[in-house]
Design a protein around this motif. Structure first.
Motif, PDB file in Angstrom:
ATOM      1  N   UNK A   4       0.847  -1.193   0.000  1.00  0.00           N
ATOM      2  CA  UNK A   4       0.000   0.000   0.000  1.00  0.00           C
ATOM      3  C   UNK A   4       0.885   1.247   0.000  1.00  0.00           C
ATOM      4  N   UNK A   5       0.547   2.240  -0.813  1.00  0.00           N
ATOM      5  CA  UNK A   5       1.314   3.484  -0.830  1.00  0.00           C
ATOM      6  C   UNK A   5       1.321   4.149   0.547  1.00  0.00           C
ATOM      7  N   UNK A   6       2.323   4.954   0.785  1.00  0.00           N
ATOM      8  CA  UNK A   6       2.522   5.585   2.086  1.00  0.00           C
ATOM      9  C   UNK A   6       1.400   6.554   2.437  1.00  0.00           C
ATOM     10  N   UNK A  91      -7.529  12.146  -0.601  1.00  0.00           N
ATOM     11  CA  UNK A  91      -6.326  11.784  -1.366  1.00  0.00           C
ATOM     12  C   UNK A  91      -5.305  11.083  -0.470  1.00  0.00           C
ATOM     13  N   UNK A  92      -5.102  11.598   0.734  1.00  0.00           N
ATOM     14  CA  UNK A  92      -4.158  10.970   1.667  1.00  0.00           C
ATOM     15  C   UNK A  92      -4.625   9.563   2.033  1.00  0.00           C
ATOM     16  N   UNK A  93      -5.925   9.379   2.207  1.00  0.00           N
ATOM     17  CA  UNK A  93      -6.474   8.060   2.532  1.00  0.00           C
ATOM     18  C   UNK A  93      -6.258   7.071   1.388  1.00  0.00           C
ATOM     19  N   UNK A  94      -6.152   7.586   0.166  1.00  0.00           N
ATOM     20  CA  UNK A  94      -5.880   6.729  -0.999  1.00  0.00           C
ATOM     21  C   UNK A  94      -4.400   6.403  -1.137  1.00  0.00           C
ATOM     22  N   UNK A  95      -3.585   6.924  -0.231  1.00  0.00           N
ATOM     23  CA  UNK A  95      -2.162   6.625  -0.278  1.00  0.00           C
ATOM     24  C   UNK A  95      -1.319   7.684  -0.968  1.00  0.00           C
ATOM     25  N   UNK A  96      -1.921   8.808  -1.302  1.00  0.00           N
ATOM     26  CA  UNK A  96      -1.171   9.878  -1.979  1.00  0.00           C
ATOM     27  C   UNK A  96      -0.520  10.802  -0.953  1.00  0.00           C
ATOM     28  N   UNK A 181       7.925   9.443  -0.350  1.00  0.00           N
ATOM     29  CA  UNK A 181       7.262   8.432  -1.184  1.00  0.00           C
ATOM     30  C   UNK A 181       8.071   7.133  -1.234  1.00  0.00           C
ATOM     31  N   UNK A 182       9.200   7.090  -0.508  1.00  0.00           N
ATOM     32  CA  UNK A 182      10.028   5.887  -0.490  1.00  0.00           C
ATOM     33  C   UNK A 182      10.793   5.669  -1.772  1.00  0.00           C
TER      34      UNK A 182
END
Length: 184
Positions: A4-6, A91-96, A181-182
């Motif tokens: 999952x994205x950060x 957007x943050x909840x979607x991993x952005x 974003x790693x």
């Protein structure tokens, strides 16, 4: 299984005249089309200007939405209302990674209310700040001496100095974003 994205928020703070909006705009252009990053325009109860790319919101609409809890984060400073738009939290909840300019006064509230907060201070030497503020000649900026006296907040997780070429500050800021974003 896919990782999952950060997700979360990179919140930019710093004194007036440090070039926060300029560095954010340059980073937005450099990262255009890069899926992890989103740069929403904050809502402000004044029209946008050459120095601040905000989305204008009427005072009555701002007050109503703030009272209803519609904003992920809002604040008042210098007689104006400011807010992060509601879709930023989605957007943050979607991993952005959501990049926003906020007031130093609401860092603590942001850390309590928003997920994955990383605060980046953008600053410049006092003489650079003074020259930039004088060049703006905006009456709503109020007492420039008082604005210049505010220090970089100790709560910042990283600092970008914007004293020389904008490209240097932008590269340093983009490196921080890529790290969040790693990808560094």
């Amino acid at each position: 299984m896919a990782e999952r994205p950060i997700g979360g928020f990179v919140l930019v703070v710093g004194p007036s005249g440090a070039g926060k909006d300029t560095v954010i705009a340059a980073a937005r252009a450099r990262l255009a089309g890069d899926p992890p990053f989103v740069f929403p325009r904050r809502l402000v109860t004044r029209p946008p200007s050459a120095h601040e790319d905000n989305a204008e919101i009427a005072e009555a609409d701002f007050s109503r939405a703030a009272a209803a809890g519609a904003f992920p984060l809002h604040w008042r400073v210098h007689g104006l209302g400011y807010a992060i738009p509601p879709e930023a939290l989605e957007e943050a909840a979607r991993g952005r990674i959501v990049v926003c300019n906020i007031s130093r006064r609401v860092i603590e509230a942001a850390r309590r209310m928003l997920p994955g907060v990383h605060v980046v201070a953008i600053t410049a030497a006092p003489e650079t700040l003074a020259a930039r503020l004088a060049a703006r000649d905006r009456p709503e900026d109020g007492d420039l001496g008082a604005r210049l006296a505010r220090a970089v907040p100790a709560e910042a997780d990283a600092t970008v100095v914007n004293d020389s070429e904008r490209s240097i500050a932008t590269a340093n800021f983009v490196a921080i974003l890529l790290d969040r974003a790693g990808r560094r």
